[in-house]
Design a protein around this motif. Sequence first.
Motif, PDB file in Angstrom:
ATOM      1  N   LEU A 186      -2.414   8.520   7.196  1.00  0.00           N
ATOM      2  CA  LEU A 186      -2.010   8.073   5.863  1.00  0.00           C
ATOM      3  C   LEU A 186      -2.895   6.899   5.467  1.00  0.00           C
ATOM      4  N   ILE A 187      -3.356   6.907   4.224  1.00  0.00           N
ATOM      5  CA  ILE A 187      -4.293   5.866   3.824  1.00  0.00           C
ATOM      6  C   ILE A 187      -3.764   5.077   2.628  1.00  0.00           C
ATOM      7  N   ILE A 188      -4.313   3.899   2.460  1.00  0.00           N
ATOM      8  CA  ILE A 188      -4.032   3.074   1.281  1.00  0.00           C
ATOM      9  C   ILE A 188      -5.108   3.460   0.274  1.00  0.00           C
ATOM     10  N   GLY A 189      -4.835   4.503  -0.503  1.00  0.00           N
ATOM     11  CA  GLY A 189      -5.913   5.235  -1.152  1.00  0.00           C
ATOM     12  C   GLY A 189      -6.058   5.089  -2.646  1.00  0.00           C
ATOM     13  N   ASP A 190      -5.292   4.205  -3.295  1.00  0.00           N
ATOM     14  CA  ASP A 190      -5.513   3.989  -4.728  1.00  0.00           C
ATOM     15  C   ASP A 190      -5.147   2.549  -5.079  1.00  0.00           C
ATOM     16  N   LYS A 191      -5.339   2.155  -6.334  1.00  0.00           N
ATOM     17  CA  LYS A 191      -5.164   0.730  -6.647  1.00  0.00           C
ATOM     18  C   LYS A 191      -3.708   0.289  -6.584  1.00  0.00           C
TER      19      LYS A 191
END
Length: 281
Positions: free
Chosen positions: A239-244
């Motif tokens: 799981l990623i921190i993928g947007d603002k």
Amino acid sequence: MLFNVLASLLATSTAVEAQYPGNAPSASYTLPNKPANGWETVSSKFWFDPNSIRASGYYAAAQWWFSDNTDVFYFGLQPMGKNDSMANLGQNGLAIFSCFGKGVNVVDSELCYGSADGGDGVSCRLNVNLDFGHWYEIIASLVDIDATGRRTWNGTLVDDQGTPTHIGSWSTDPSFGAIKGDVAQWFEFYSFNGQEAIPYSQKECQFYTSVHFGLPTGYPHGPSGPAVQAGPHTGVGKLIIGDKCAVAANTPNQKESFGADGSVTITGGFLPGSNDNVPLP
Ligand SMILES: *[C@@H]1O[C@H](CO)[C@@H](O)[C@H](O)[C@H]1NC(C)=O
Ligand SMILES: *[C@@H]1O[C@H](CO)[C@@H](O)[C@H](O)[C@H]1NC(C)=O
């Protein structure tokens, strides 16, 4: 169209994890009691949270491996927005059935075409009416083996009333074999494809959509016979921190939660008004 990264990853890697579309959260499973010649009928089930935003951008899919080579096929569902194509027919989703690799042939030319994400393979797609809050099953089944050993596979969407709809058919070279029973169920926000160069802190926020996947299923005696379900998951995607929005909240904008039976719910984007993905009850 959706997974341009896939073909290149397939060419350079045999790692299972590397074959998922970039940054798609996933859960993998293996069907128990593999028949001697491999599986000939398998399925996955999908249920979209009714709070999901009605728009195009997400693909909920199951990726299955073949028995005798390293190629894969996918099937799944993509919600569409009210104003997307076919909305005038009341259809607001796509059902997809695609196979990757050399030696795959189109069977239904009105539903399928001879490439998969720009590479070798065949994709079939059907506009469907996709209701949130209802279960859908997609079944891949072997329907023919010709004298040369070439197999023809049908993709079928079954709604929660048991009504089947044909998504498409393709055929595989004898070297593919039947189905191995390994499967990754994943949920991709494909709107970010092609935006790999944009930093996460500048990416628009994913909108909230959540899908509950049923346990992957095999049918040792064909689609009308008894079913075998996969046990607990054997792996999860990153799981990623993928947007603002996720960067601002310092928490991934994707979430996975597992039910007692091992089935997974994967959520993309934050619930409106929330800085955290909320698992379904
Ligand atoms: C859909 O189209 C209608 C009519 O053109 C327009 O009024 C409406 O704002 C559109 N909705 C969205 C979500 O774009
Ligand atoms: C498979 O799909 C074809 C259409 O391409 C259909 O005619 C056929 O009846 C299907 N076979 C089965 C066993 O469902």
